[in-house]
Design an enzyme around this catalytic site. Structure first.
Site, PDB file in Angstrom:
ATOM      1  N   GLY A   9      36.479  90.899  51.805  1.00 24.18           N
ATOM      2  CA  GLY A   9      36.824  91.494  50.511  1.00 24.18           C
ATOM      3  C   GLY A   9      35.656  91.475  49.538  1.00 24.18           C
ATOM      4  N   ALA A  10      34.470  91.838  50.027  1.00 27.45           N
ATOM      5  CA  ALA A  10      33.272  91.821  49.164  1.00 27.45           C
ATOM      6  C   ALA A  10      33.054  93.163  48.476  1.00 27.45           C
ATOM      7  CB  ALA A  10      32.045  91.435  49.993  1.00 27.45           C
ATOM      8  N   GLY A  13      35.143  92.657  42.619  1.00 26.05           N
ATOM      9  CA  GLY A  13      35.477  91.382  41.999  1.00 26.05           C
ATOM     10  C   GLY A  13      34.589  90.213  42.400  1.00 26.05           C
ATOM     11  N   GLY A  15      34.256  88.570  45.262  1.00 26.03           N
ATOM     12  CA  GLY A  15      33.535  88.670  46.536  1.00 26.03           C
ATOM     13  C   GLY A  15      32.254  89.462  46.411  1.00 26.03           C
ATOM     14  N   TYR A 188      52.635  86.083  46.646  1.00 21.36           N
ATOM     15  CA  TYR A 188      51.193  85.860  46.438  1.00 21.36           C
ATOM     16  C   TYR A 188      50.895  84.361  46.301  1.00 21.36           C
ATOM     17  CZ  TYR A 188      46.695  85.600  43.996  1.00 21.36           C
ATOM     18  OH  TYR A 188      45.408  85.260  43.624  1.00 21.36           O
TER      19      TYR A 188
HETATM   20  P1  NDP Z   1      39.794  91.929  43.886  1.00 24.46           P
HETATM   21  O1  NDP Z   1      41.060  92.681  43.915  1.00 24.46           O
HETATM   22  O2  NDP Z   1      38.708  92.375  42.968  1.00 24.46           O
HETATM   23  O3  NDP Z   1      39.175  91.830  45.335  1.00 24.46           O
HETATM   24  C1  NDP Z   1      39.971  91.673  46.465  1.00 24.46           C
HETATM   25  C2  NDP Z   1      39.212  92.113  47.673  1.00 24.46           C
HETATM   26  O4  NDP Z   1      40.060  91.961  48.804  1.00 24.46           O
HETATM   27  C3  NDP Z   1      38.790  93.586  47.634  1.00 24.46           C
HETATM   28  O5  NDP Z   1      37.503  93.673  48.155  1.00 24.46           O
HETATM   29  C4  NDP Z   1      39.804  94.247  48.537  1.00 24.46           C
HETATM   30  O6  NDP Z   1      39.348  95.411  49.196  1.00 24.46           O
HETATM   31  C5  NDP Z   1      39.988  93.138  49.566  1.00 24.46           C
HETATM   32  N1  NDP Z   1      41.144  93.366  50.416  1.00 24.46           N
HETATM   33  C6  NDP Z   1      42.423  93.575  50.045  1.00 24.46           C
HETATM   34  N2  NDP Z   1      43.182  93.810  51.134  1.00 24.46           N
HETATM   35  C7  NDP Z   1      42.367  93.761  52.206  1.00 24.46           C
HETATM   36  C8  NDP Z   1      42.552  93.939  53.601  1.00 24.46           C
HETATM   37  N3  NDP Z   1      43.747  94.246  54.113  1.00 24.46           N
HETATM   38  N4  NDP Z   1      41.490  93.819  54.413  1.00 24.46           N
HETATM   39  C9  NDP Z   1      40.279  93.528  53.912  1.00 24.46           C
HETATM   40  N5  NDP Z   1      40.029  93.357  52.605  1.00 24.46           N
HETATM   41  C10 NDP Z   1      41.065  93.473  51.757  1.00 24.46           C
HETATM   42  O7  NDP Z   1      40.239  90.424  43.567  1.00 24.46           O
HETATM   43  P2  NDP Z   1      39.411  89.148  43.046  1.00 24.46           P
HETATM   44  O8  NDP Z   1      37.976  89.330  43.211  1.00 24.46           O
HETATM   45  O9  NDP Z   1      39.966  88.793  41.724  1.00 24.46           O
HETATM   46  O10 NDP Z   1      39.958  88.043  44.051  1.00 24.46           O
HETATM   47  C11 NDP Z   1      39.181  87.459  45.060  1.00 24.46           C
HETATM   48  C12 NDP Z   1      39.760  86.126  45.438  1.00 24.46           C
HETATM   49  O11 NDP Z   1      39.766  85.252  44.307  1.00 24.46           O
HETATM   50  C13 NDP Z   1      41.213  86.186  45.928  1.00 24.46           C
HETATM   51  O12 NDP Z   1      41.351  85.308  47.031  1.00 24.46           O
HETATM   52  C14 NDP Z   1      42.021  85.670  44.750  1.00 24.46           C
HETATM   53  O13 NDP Z   1      43.223  85.060  45.167  1.00 24.46           O
HETATM   54  C15 NDP Z   1      41.039  84.662  44.183  1.00 24.46           C
HETATM   55  N6  NDP Z   1      41.272  84.335  42.799  1.00 24.46           N
HETATM   56  C16 NDP Z   1      41.187  85.293  41.813  1.00 24.46           C
HETATM   57  C17 NDP Z   1      41.443  84.962  40.501  1.00 24.46           C
HETATM   58  C18 NDP Z   1      41.387  85.956  39.403  1.00 24.46           C
HETATM   59  O14 NDP Z   1      41.696  85.609  38.268  1.00 24.46           O
HETATM   60  N7  NDP Z   1      40.967  87.205  39.647  1.00 24.46           N
HETATM   61  C19 NDP Z   1      41.784  83.577  40.116  1.00 24.46           C
HETATM   62  C20 NDP Z   1      41.831  82.677  41.229  1.00 24.46           C
HETATM   63  C21 NDP Z   1      41.573  83.048  42.494  1.00 24.46           C
HETATM   64  P3  NDP Z   1      39.471  96.875  48.538  1.00 24.46           P
HETATM   65  O15 NDP Z   1      38.306  97.003  47.607  1.00 24.46           O
HETATM   66  O16 NDP Z   1      39.374  97.797  49.726  1.00 24.46           O
HETATM   67  O17 NDP Z   1      40.781  96.942  47.824  1.00 24.46           O
END
Ligand code: NDP
Length: 317
Positions: A9-10, A13, A15, A188
């Site tokens: 998921g890079a 956000g 990643g 979630y």
């Molecule tokens: P984003 O939504 O920005 O990023 C999520 C990423 O996951 C995207 O790259 C997305 O891909 C990818 N993804 C989703 N579904 C799939 C799939 N089926 N296969 C492969 N990749 C997938 O979220 P964040 O950066 O906020 O979150 C990243 C991590 O940080 C998560 O684990 C979240 O739980 C954790 N986190 C976030 C917080 C926050 O406040 N934001 C707080 C605490 C933890 P695509 O671009 O294609 O959609």
């Protein structure tokens, strides 16, 4: 030789920013494991990750077959794996009915937990062969997994119950781990409890024999990421302001990405079994510390049972 890190998921956000922070050090080659290749390439260019310091490879965590194919492709590339970061997640708070993965499992637990669970198990073999002397496996957690912390008190609270939904096969009519009625926010949070339980069980099973460092972190509330893309538009507007000015929990995507990069690369984070936090209220130059996980996420019996049931569901048990 550069070390290699795989980040799921890079494409956006946290990643994406973690990928950038690691690539910029010049010491890491980043494999961006993503479901949308062109989106990821655009994202990498938009934040100016140096050309040649990253490779994009296809991975859809909502398909167990795709996870297996990714691992095979990675092996064919000839790279050695030094660190794996399980970062991808979906959050779909407004759903009325569950969505399903390719394999028929409820989508948020399938993506956030089961896909990563299979990936971790398969890539353990690759991490064992790392010659970096410091292989690590990092799984993103969140404060909302823990009802004992302020950010985790808002209902619905996570609760895996007796794992009935998983034990029954997790397909229709089951959509929740506890076997109860579908609740997307809880799904979630449940999946993030699974992430922490998986990290702790990996540590218990494999740290001593492999020397791999297993850890999790809560990077802070990154209220601007597309994680909230499935929420009401008004929520998306107000949530960052609320976090910035009222709770003080707000963290930029860059800072959150840097925190992940630190847990990946900094010698200070070479502590297996640890769950890192920078606290709920962000202070200037705030230091990280090892935070206690929730009572449910520290339940060793539950971790073992979750492991066994997850093995069956992903086809390795
Ligand atoms: P984003 O939504 O920005 O990023 C999520 C990423 O996951 C995207 O790259 C997305 O891909 C990818 N993804 C989703 N579904 C799939 C799939 N089926 N296969 C492969 N990749 C997938 O979220 P964040 O950066 O906020 O979150 C990243 C991590 O940080 C998560 O684990 C979240 O739980 C954790 N986190 C976030 C917080 C926050 O406040 N934001 C707080 C605490 C933890 P695509 O671009 O294609 O959609």
């Amino acid at each position: 030789r550069k070390s290699t890190v795989v980040i799921t998921g890079a494409s956006s956000g946290v990643g994406l920013q973690a990928a950038k922070a690691l690539a910029q050090t010049g010491q890491w080659h980043v494999v961006m494991a993503c479901r949308n290749l062109s989106k990821t390439e655009e994202a990498a260019q938009s934040v100016e990750i140096p050309q040649g310091s990253y490779t994009i490879m296809h991975l859809d965590l909502a398909s167990l077959e795709s996870v297996r194919q990714f691992v095979n492709k990675f092996r064919e590339s000839g790279r050695s794996l030094d660190t794996l970061v399980c970062n991808a997640a979906v959050y779909m708070p407004l759903l009325k009915e569950p969505l399903r993965s390719v394999d028929g499992y409820e989508l948020s637990v399938a993506t956030n937990h089961l896909g990563h669970f299979l990936l971790c198990n398969l890539m353990l073999e690759d991490l064992k062969k790392s010659s970096s002397g410091d292989p690590r496996l990092v799984i993103l957690g969140t404060v909302t997994h823990n009802p004992k912390e302020l950010g985790g008190k808002i209902p619905p609270r996570p609760d895996l119950g007796d794992l009935k939904g998983l034990a029954e096969g997790f397909k229709e009519p089951y959509s929740m781990i506890d076997g109860k009625k579908f609740e997307p926010v809880k799904a979630y949070k449940d999946s993030k409890v699974c992430n922490v339980l998986t990290m702790r069980e990996l540590h218990r099973r494999y740290h001593e024999s492999t020397g791999i460092t297993f850890s999790s972190l809560y990077p802070g509330c990154v209220a601007t990421t597309p994680l909230f893309r499935n929420h009401y538009p008004l929520f998306q507007k107000l949530f960052p302001l609320f976090q910035r000015y009222i709770t003080g929990g707000f963290v930029s995507e860059e800072l959150a990405g840097q925190r992940v990069a630190d847990v990946v690369a900094d010698p200070a984070y070479r502590q297996s079994g640890a769950y890192w936090s920078w606290g709920n209220r962000q202070k200037k130059d705030g230091k990280s510390f090892v935070r206690e996980v929730s009572p449910e996420a520290s339940d060793d019996e539950k971790a073992k049972r979750l492991w066994d049931l997850s093995e069956k569901l992903v086809g390795i048990g």
